[in-house]
Design a protein around this motif. Structure first.
Motif, PDB file in Angstrom:
ATOM      1  N   VAL A  94       0.839  -1.451   0.163  1.00 43.81           N
ATOM      2  CA  VAL A  94       0.160   0.166  -0.317  1.00 43.81           C
ATOM      3  C   VAL A  94       1.380   1.481   0.076  1.00 43.81           C
ATOM      4  CG1 VAL A  94      -1.670   1.311   1.548  1.00 43.81           C
ATOM      5  CG2 VAL A  94      -1.713  -1.143   1.821  1.00 43.81           C
ATOM      6  N   LEU A  95       0.707   1.959  -1.004  1.00 45.08           N
ATOM      7  CA  LEU A  95       1.290   3.996  -0.894  1.00 45.08           C
ATOM      8  C   LEU A  95       0.114   4.463  -0.537  1.00 45.08           C
ATOM      9  CD1 LEU A  95       3.153   4.109  -4.924  1.00 45.08           C
ATOM     10  CD2 LEU A  95       3.845   3.745  -2.307  1.00 45.08           C
ATOM     11  N   TRP A  96       0.872   5.675   0.687  1.00 47.42           N
ATOM     12  CA  TRP A  96      -0.137   6.363   1.238  1.00 47.42           C
ATOM     13  C   TRP A  96       0.117   7.815   0.778  1.00 47.42           C
ATOM     14  CZ3 TRP A  96      -1.913   5.904   7.408  1.00 47.42           C
ATOM     15  CH2 TRP A  96      -2.464   6.283   7.862  1.00 47.42           C
ATOM     16  N   GLY A  97      -0.897   8.654   0.219  1.00 48.72           N
ATOM     17  CA  GLY A  97      -0.436   9.795  -0.001  1.00 48.72           C
ATOM     18  C   GLY A  97      -1.160  10.195  -1.955  1.00 48.72           C
ATOM     19  N   ASP A  98      -0.223  11.210  -1.832  1.00 52.44           N
ATOM     20  CA  ASP A  98      -1.321  11.552  -3.058  1.00 52.44           C
ATOM     21  C   ASP A  98       0.058  11.236  -4.560  1.00 52.44           C
ATOM     22  OD1 ASP A  98      -2.613  13.669  -1.933  1.00 52.44           O
ATOM     23  OD2 ASP A  98      -1.242  14.986  -1.985  1.00 52.44           O
ATOM     24  N   LEU A  99      -1.171  11.105  -5.455  1.00 55.89           N
ATOM     25  CA  LEU A  99      -0.051  10.257  -6.295  1.00 55.89           C
ATOM     26  C   LEU A  99      -0.344  11.375  -7.382  1.00 55.89           C
ATOM     27  CD1 LEU A  99       1.164   7.672  -7.658  1.00 55.89           C
ATOM     28  CD2 LEU A  99      -1.045   6.949  -8.821  1.00 55.89           C
ATOM     29  N   TYR A 100       0.686  11.442  -8.446  1.00 51.76           N
ATOM     30  CA  TYR A 100       1.335  12.391  -9.629  1.00 51.76           C
ATOM     31  C   TYR A 100       1.358  11.571 -10.790  1.00 51.76           C
ATOM     32  CZ  TYR A 100       0.947  16.102  -6.059  1.00 51.76           C
ATOM     33  OH  TYR A 100       0.900  17.210  -4.789  1.00 51.76           O
ATOM     34  N   ASP A 101       1.280  12.549 -11.899  1.00 52.21           N
ATOM     35  CA  ASP A 101       1.839  11.479 -13.424  1.00 52.21           C
ATOM     36  C   ASP A 101       3.334  12.197 -14.055  1.00 52.21           C
ATOM     37  OD1 ASP A 101       0.422  13.691 -14.650  1.00 52.21           O
ATOM     38  OD2 ASP A 101      -0.658  12.990 -15.478  1.00 52.21           O
ATOM     39  N   ALA A 102       3.811  11.933 -14.830  1.00 47.27           N
ATOM     40  CA  ALA A 102       4.558  12.244 -15.027  1.00 47.27           C
ATOM     41  C   ALA A 102       4.620  14.009 -15.725  1.00 47.27           C
ATOM     42  CB  ALA A 102       5.099  11.860 -16.546  1.00 47.27           C
ATOM     43  N   LYS A 103       3.466  14.675 -15.950  1.00 44.00           N
ATOM     44  CA  LYS A 103       3.256  16.169 -16.384  1.00 44.00           C
ATOM     45  C   LYS A 103       3.188  16.341 -14.602  1.00 44.00           C
ATOM     46  CE  LYS A 103       1.321  15.211 -20.809  1.00 44.00           C
ATOM     47  NZ  LYS A 103       0.251  15.719 -21.735  1.00 44.00           N
ATOM     48  N   GLY A 104       3.240  16.258 -13.712  1.00 43.50           N
ATOM     49  CA  GLY A 104       2.604  16.524 -12.342  1.00 43.50           C
ATOM     50  C   GLY A 104       1.644  16.940 -11.984  1.00 43.50           C
ATOM     51  N   THR A 105       0.238  16.017 -12.396  1.00 48.66           N
ATOM     52  CA  THR A 105      -0.819  16.732 -12.351  1.00 48.66           C
ATOM     53  C   THR A 105      -1.075  15.486 -11.299  1.00 48.66           C
ATOM     54  OG1 THR A 105      -1.591  16.801 -14.751  1.00 48.66           O
ATOM     55  CG2 THR A 105      -2.773  16.280 -13.042  1.00 48.66           C
ATOM     56  N   ASP A 106      -1.819  15.805 -10.583  1.00 48.22           N
ATOM     57  CA  ASP A 106      -2.349  15.175  -8.898  1.00 48.22           C
ATOM     58  C   ASP A 106      -3.255  14.681  -9.540  1.00 48.22           C
ATOM     59  OD1 ASP A 106      -3.286  14.646  -6.542  1.00 48.22           O
ATOM     60  OD2 ASP A 106      -2.889  16.300  -5.293  1.00 48.22           O
ATOM     61  N   LEU A 107      -3.099  13.382  -8.897  1.00 51.38           N
ATOM     62  CA  LEU A 107      -3.908  12.088  -9.471  1.00 51.38           C
ATOM     63  C   LEU A 107      -4.858  11.946  -8.708  1.00 51.38           C
ATOM     64  CD1 LEU A 107      -2.332   9.438 -11.899  1.00 51.38           C
ATOM     65  CD2 LEU A 107      -3.153  11.993 -12.784  1.00 51.38           C
ATOM     66  N   SER A 108      -4.563  12.182  -6.817  1.00 51.02           N
ATOM     67  CA  SER A 108      -6.087  12.196  -6.256  1.00 51.02           C
ATOM     68  C   SER A 108      -6.725  12.967  -6.118  1.00 51.02           C
ATOM     69  CB  SER A 108      -4.313  11.668  -5.065  1.00 51.02           C
ATOM     70  OG  SER A 108      -3.677  11.567  -5.313  1.00 51.02           O
TER      71      SER A 108
END
Length: 276
Positions: A94-108
């Protein structure tokens, strides 16, 4: 990520230390914690064990959302804050926190907004609608602005005066949610306005007098009015505000916005729109 877009000004009326131990100062409650039962416990769901185990640590799982690369995303609440958990494709980590794509977009962010913050904002707005407030402006106004107002707050009075062009043009309706936090006399003044046969007229006269007009202060505050003042303060506390004026309105996109303290010209236009 927060429920509100918040602006903070130094021009605020701060709670008097003399009132910290009175019935008019309620224990501070974290904004998000108020809504955990309504959001997180809306329905019973069985989650994968690596996710469910975090419930034993005080995490309230809210919902599942689509995540990239075979992961499963989960929105949750922890200590009054919205968080995201990601179950890896192996189903064990499990990962805990915000997830970002390669462009820096917050996927959370989108998931938190949809599952938690938008619902919390709607509930907060409804609580203000159902509170005891004093109308200031036309019932036909398109923009509604809630203002937590202490009768002894000079910045509340400044905001009232500055808002006249918008209010008097019929463009904005202010709804003053009265609280008594700045002095021992504040709750008595708030009660006098609320108990007047025409609270709107009483508030208008008081503000037009620059706070110098005489109010028929009660010797004691009756139980109903006291309950209303305590409820108003409880809502203010739930919103995370501890100073007046605390101003709330909806953006053109319908998102709840917060302005703490006397707004500057740019902030006024954001709240009220362009003056007539």
């Amino acid at each position: 990520m927060t429920i509100l877009n918040t602006n903070l000004s130094k021009s605020t009326g701060i709670l008097s230390s003399a009132l910290l131990n009175t019935k008019f100062k309620l224990k501070h409650t974290l904004l998000a914690m108020t809504f955990i039962p309504a959001i997180a416990l809306a329905e019973e769901v069985t989650y994968p064990e690596p996710i469910a185990r975090w419930q034993q640590e005080g995490v309230s799982i809210v919902s599942e959302f689509k995540a990239p690369n075979g992961m499963r995303g989960f929105t949750a609440m922890y200590e009054g804050v919205g968080i995201t958990l990601y179950l890896m494709a192996d189903g064990e980590h499990v990962l805990w926190g915000d997830l970002y794509d390669a462009k820096g977009t917050d996927l959370s962010a989108e998931a938190l907004e949809a599952a938690i913050y938008s619902k919390m904002a709607a509930e907060l707005w409804e609580r203000m609608e159902k509170s005891t407030w004093v109308q200031d402006g036309s019932t036909e106004a398109k923009q509604i602005v809630y203002v937590f107002t202490d009768p002894n707050c000079p910045y509340c009075r400044e905001f009232w005066q500055t808002s006249r062009p918008w209010v008097e043009s019929g463009k904005v309706q202010l709804r003053h949610i009265l609280v008594g936090i700045l002095s021992d006399e504040s709750p008595l003044k708030a009660a006098a306005i609320l108990n007047d046969k025409d609270p709107a007229a009483a508030l208008l006269a008081y503000e037009q007098s620059n706070g110098q007009g005489a109010l028929a202060l009660p010797n004691e505050i009756d139980e109903k009015t006291l309950a209303n003042l305590e409820s108003n303060l409880e809502i203010m506390d739930a919103l995370g505000a501890s100073a007046t004026p605390a101003i709330y309105y909806l953006s053109p996109k319908g998102r709840l916005q917060q302005q703490l303290g006397m707004p500057d010209d740019k902030q006024l236009k954001a709240i009220m729109g362009e003056p007539e």
